[in-house]
Design a protein around this motif. Sequence first.
Motif, PDB file in Angstrom:
ATOM      1  N   GLY A 119     -15.624   1.026 -15.691  1.00 19.48           N
ATOM      2  CA  GLY A 119     -15.757   1.172 -14.243  1.00 19.48           C
ATOM      3  C   GLY A 119     -14.563   0.522 -13.564  1.00 19.48           C
ATOM      4  O   GLY A 119     -14.215  -0.615 -13.875  1.00 19.48           O
ATOM      5  N   VAL A 120     -13.931   1.253 -12.645  1.00 20.16           N
ATOM      6  CA  VAL A 120     -12.700   0.772 -12.016  1.00 20.16           C
ATOM      7  C   VAL A 120     -12.760   1.007 -10.507  1.00 20.16           C
ATOM      8  O   VAL A 120     -13.212   2.067 -10.055  1.00 20.16           O
ATOM      9  N   SER A 121     -12.293   0.034  -9.745  1.00 20.24           N
ATOM     10  CA  SER A 121     -12.131   0.209  -8.296  1.00 20.24           C
ATOM     11  C   SER A 121     -10.893   1.064  -8.058  1.00 20.24           C
ATOM     12  O   SER A 121      -9.795   0.716  -8.507  1.00 20.24           O
ATOM     13  N   VAL A 122     -11.078   2.187  -7.375  1.00 16.76           N
ATOM     14  CA  VAL A 122      -9.962   3.101  -7.087  1.00 16.76           C
ATOM     15  C   VAL A 122      -9.660   3.010  -5.592  1.00 16.76           C
ATOM     16  O   VAL A 122     -10.540   3.192  -4.757  1.00 16.76           O
ATOM     17  N   ILE A 123      -8.396   2.715  -5.285  1.00 16.91           N
ATOM     18  CA  ILE A 123      -7.971   2.562  -3.896  1.00 16.91           C
ATOM     19  C   ILE A 123      -7.056   3.723  -3.529  1.00 16.91           C
ATOM     20  O   ILE A 123      -6.060   3.985  -4.208  1.00 16.91           O
ATOM     21  N   GLY A 124      -7.407   4.399  -2.455  1.00  9.94           N
ATOM     22  CA  GLY A 124      -6.574   5.483  -1.963  1.00  9.94           C
ATOM     23  C   GLY A 124      -5.544   4.945  -0.984  1.00  9.94           C
ATOM     24  O   GLY A 124      -5.882   4.184  -0.073  1.00  9.94           O
ATOM     25  N   ILE A 125      -4.274   5.333  -1.182  1.00  7.80           N
ATOM     26  CA  ILE A 125      -3.200   4.869  -0.302  1.00  7.80           C
ATOM     27  C   ILE A 125      -2.250   6.024  -0.006  1.00  7.80           C
ATOM     28  O   ILE A 125      -2.315   7.086  -0.632  1.00  7.80           O
ATOM     29  N   ASP A 126      -1.350   5.772   0.923  1.00  4.03           N
ATOM     30  CA  ASP A 126      -0.279   6.720   1.208  1.00  4.03           C
ATOM     31  C   ASP A 126       0.791   6.530   0.130  1.00  4.03           C
ATOM     32  O   ASP A 126       1.424   5.477   0.049  1.00  4.03           O
ATOM     33  N   THR A 127       0.978   7.534  -0.706  1.00  8.22           N
ATOM     34  CA  THR A 127       1.885   7.388  -1.853  1.00  8.22           C
ATOM     35  C   THR A 127       3.331   7.125  -1.431  1.00  8.22           C
ATOM     36  O   THR A 127       4.097   6.520  -2.184  1.00  8.22           O
ATOM     37  N   LYS A 128       3.713   7.526  -0.228  1.00 10.22           N
ATOM     38  CA  LYS A 128       5.101   7.333   0.234  1.00 10.22           C
ATOM     39  C   LYS A 128       5.416   5.861   0.481  1.00 10.22           C
ATOM     40  O   LYS A 128       6.585   5.474   0.536  1.00 10.22           O
ATOM     41  N   SER A 129       4.380   5.031   0.641  1.00 12.71           N
ATOM     42  CA  SER A 129       4.604   3.634   1.018  1.00 12.71           C
ATOM     43  C   SER A 129       4.476   2.653  -0.159  1.00 12.71           C
ATOM     44  O   SER A 129       4.520   1.447   0.046  1.00 12.71           O
ATOM     45  N   MET A 130       4.332   3.146  -1.371  1.00 10.35           N
ATOM     46  CA  MET A 130       4.072   2.254  -2.506  1.00 10.35           C
ATOM     47  C   MET A 130       5.225   1.263  -2.739  1.00 10.35           C
ATOM     48  O   MET A 130       5.001   0.072  -2.947  1.00 10.35           O
ATOM     49  N   GLU A 131       6.450   1.751  -2.696  1.00 12.85           N
ATOM     50  CA  GLU A 131       7.596   0.870  -2.921  1.00 12.85           C
ATOM     51  C   GLU A 131       7.694  -0.177  -1.822  1.00 12.85           C
ATOM     52  O   GLU A 131       8.033  -1.336  -2.081  1.00 12.85           O
ATOM     53  N   ALA A 132       7.421   0.223  -0.585  1.00 16.25           N
ATOM     54  CA  ALA A 132       7.496  -0.713   0.546  1.00 16.25           C
ATOM     55  C   ALA A 132       6.477  -1.836   0.407  1.00 16.25           C
ATOM     56  O   ALA A 132       6.720  -2.958   0.856  1.00 16.25           O
ATOM     57  N   PHE A 133       5.340  -1.551  -0.250  1.00 19.38           N
ATOM     58  CA  PHE A 133       4.301  -2.556  -0.431  1.00 19.38           C
ATOM     59  C   PHE A 133       4.411  -3.265  -1.786  1.00 19.38           C
ATOM     60  O   PHE A 133       3.443  -3.809  -2.300  1.00 19.38           O
ATOM     61  N   ASN A 229      -7.080  -3.054  -9.963  1.00 17.57           N
ATOM     62  CA  ASN A 229      -7.422  -1.811  -9.280  1.00 17.57           C
ATOM     63  C   ASN A 229      -6.604  -0.644  -9.806  1.00 17.57           C
ATOM     64  O   ASN A 229      -5.560  -0.825 -10.438  1.00 17.57           O
ATOM     65  N   ALA A 230      -7.080   0.569  -9.495  1.00 14.99           N
ATOM     66  CA  ALA A 230      -6.312   1.793  -9.738  1.00 14.99           C
ATOM     67  C   ALA A 230      -5.966   2.378  -8.377  1.00 14.99           C
ATOM     68  O   ALA A 230      -6.697   2.199  -7.393  1.00 14.99           O
ATOM     69  N   TYR A 231      -4.841   3.099  -8.304  1.00 17.93           N
ATOM     70  CA  TYR A 231      -4.362   3.629  -7.024  1.00 17.93           C
ATOM     71  C   TYR A 231      -4.132   5.129  -7.132  1.00 17.93           C
ATOM     72  O   TYR A 231      -3.619   5.629  -8.140  1.00 17.93           O
ATOM     73  N   MET A 232      -4.543   5.819  -6.052  1.00 20.45           N
ATOM     74  CA  MET A 232      -4.495   7.285  -6.036  1.00 20.45           C
ATOM     75  C   MET A 232      -4.137   7.752  -4.633  1.00 20.45           C
ATOM     76  O   MET A 232      -4.350   7.013  -3.652  1.00 20.45           O
ATOM     77  N   ASP A 233      -3.601   8.964  -4.541  1.00 25.01           N
ATOM     78  CA  ASP A 233      -3.298   9.551  -3.233  1.00 25.01           C
ATOM     79  C   ASP A 233      -4.575   9.617  -2.393  1.00 25.01           C
ATOM     80  O   ASP A 233      -5.610  10.136  -2.839  1.00 25.01           O
ATOM     81  N   ILE A 234      -4.529   9.094  -1.187  1.00 28.84           N
ATOM     82  CA  ILE A 234      -5.736   8.943  -0.372  1.00 28.84           C
ATOM     83  C   ILE A 234      -6.342  10.295   0.015  1.00 28.84           C
ATOM     84  O   ILE A 234      -7.570  10.422   0.088  1.00 28.84           O
ATOM     85  N   ASN A 235      -5.524  11.295   0.218  1.00 27.85           N
ATOM     86  CA  ASN A 235      -6.063  12.601   0.612  1.00 27.85           C
ATOM     87  C   ASN A 235      -6.863  13.236  -0.520  1.00 27.85           C
ATOM     88  O   ASN A 235      -7.944  13.806  -0.300  1.00 27.85           O
ATOM     89  N   TYR A 236      -6.352  13.140  -1.754  1.00 32.04           N
ATOM     90  CA  TYR A 236      -7.071  13.698  -2.890  1.00 32.04           C
ATOM     91  C   TYR A 236      -8.342  12.897  -3.162  1.00 32.04           C
ATOM     92  O   TYR A 236      -9.398  13.462  -3.478  1.00 32.04           O
ATOM     93  N   LEU A 237      -8.251  11.562  -3.029  1.00 40.29           N
ATOM     94  CA  LEU A 237      -9.420  10.717  -3.251  1.00 40.29           C
ATOM     95  C   LEU A 237     -10.516  11.030  -2.240  1.00 40.29           C
ATOM     96  O   LEU A 237     -11.707  11.064  -2.573  1.00 40.29           O
TER      97      LEU A 237
END
Length: 449
Positions: A119-133, A229-237
């Motif tokens: 079981g994993v917490s999946v966080i949806g984010i804006d993929t364009k901002s990953m490097e900035a964060f 955590n795991a990270y995924m494109d927020i729109n697809y999530l």
Amino acid sequence: MNSIDIVNMGLRNMWRRKTRTILTVLGVIIGTSSIVTMLSLGIGMNENFKREIESMGSLNIIEVNTYYVPPEGNMGKRPKEVSLDDKALAKFKAIDGVDAVTPIMRTYWKFGAGKYIGGVSVIGIDTKSMEAFDFKVEEGRLLNEGDKGALVFGSYVPEMFYNPKASYYYGGPPPKADLISDKLIMTMNQEYGERRRTGPSDSSEKPPPEYKVKGVGILKQSNDEKDYNAYMDINYLKKIQEESNKVQDRQARGRYRYREVSKTSYDNAMVKVKDIKDVKKIQEQIKAMGFGAYSLTDILESMQKTSAGIQAVLGGIGAVSLLVAALGITNTMIMSIYERTREIGVMKVLGAELGSIRRLFLFEAGLIGFSGGIVGIGFSFLVSFILNKFGVSFMNFFGPMGEGSKISVIPLWLAGASVLFATLVGLVSGYYPAKRAMKLSALEAIKTE
């Protein structure tokens, strides 16, 4: 008298009474080293606070939500309703000093990776901002814009998987799923891959859908929540979360309705600030829009206020030693006047200017302060080294202080300021004796001798 004459005469006079000069300089050394060491303890405390907070996440990131809390004095006012939508995110990005903004969606999913499940917490984010964060990969790559069904996992997530058919013993090596090479299944069905439980079950119920996804990267260890955590494109999530919720909602048959996923607004967002000094100001601007805003600098600020009080007390203790040293310099210079009365009288008879006599005594007093400051700061560095070398080991007995922790920190600005302050103390202490030497009558001085 020119400057060279004043320097030569001052050095000669101090060397003539070298024992008293050394004792006076020693007082300045003790005073300077005391105040520097005391202040270094407070600075070291601040550095440890900052390091501890940074281990929890970035100090440049502000977390935003819709749970606005009115400031003190306005608690009776009802908070205005706001929507954390794309328009709000655009306003955040337009604030001067903001580097990047991303919406956040937090969910929890069950994964299958070959023979492992977890079981994993999946966080949806804006993929364009990953490097900035500050997302950095140890293996693979970060998410690209438009990546559907792709995930990036935290460094500890592979160790959170297990084989439901295997038996593990305490102390054995933990299983580690290959989340990049293995085929991944992602579902909201929390019983996926588990051994069948005993007891009656309703075979007519359809489980939530299963999605084939792929892992594209493993993040570098960061010692914060990214590791778990795991990270995924927020729109697809959003899309697959909504589909899964509809299935579970139908199975619930009215007993429970799952919260609908909004297509226009978000529960949370993150704002990255370019300069840590602007975090508090930007945080207040976001609050003024009606949103809740939180950052780790809130905790750091509270800790630093406590540290400032302790530092003021420690600095005051060290300042007492320097005050005693200042009185010692004054006493030494006044005694010097009594011993050099005839010399002062001869200088005046020969036509020495009053300003030259004043400069001579101020030079001697300032040199005592400067010499004591230089040696005192050297002694402070020695004390700081001993405290960090042996004190940290001692403190670790009561609990780990963390890698790179120091009890005492002496920055260059403190070292330079200490020498300047000690010199200034010497000059101020020598002002009264210098003024007294200027007023001394030449005839009376010669008569006295």
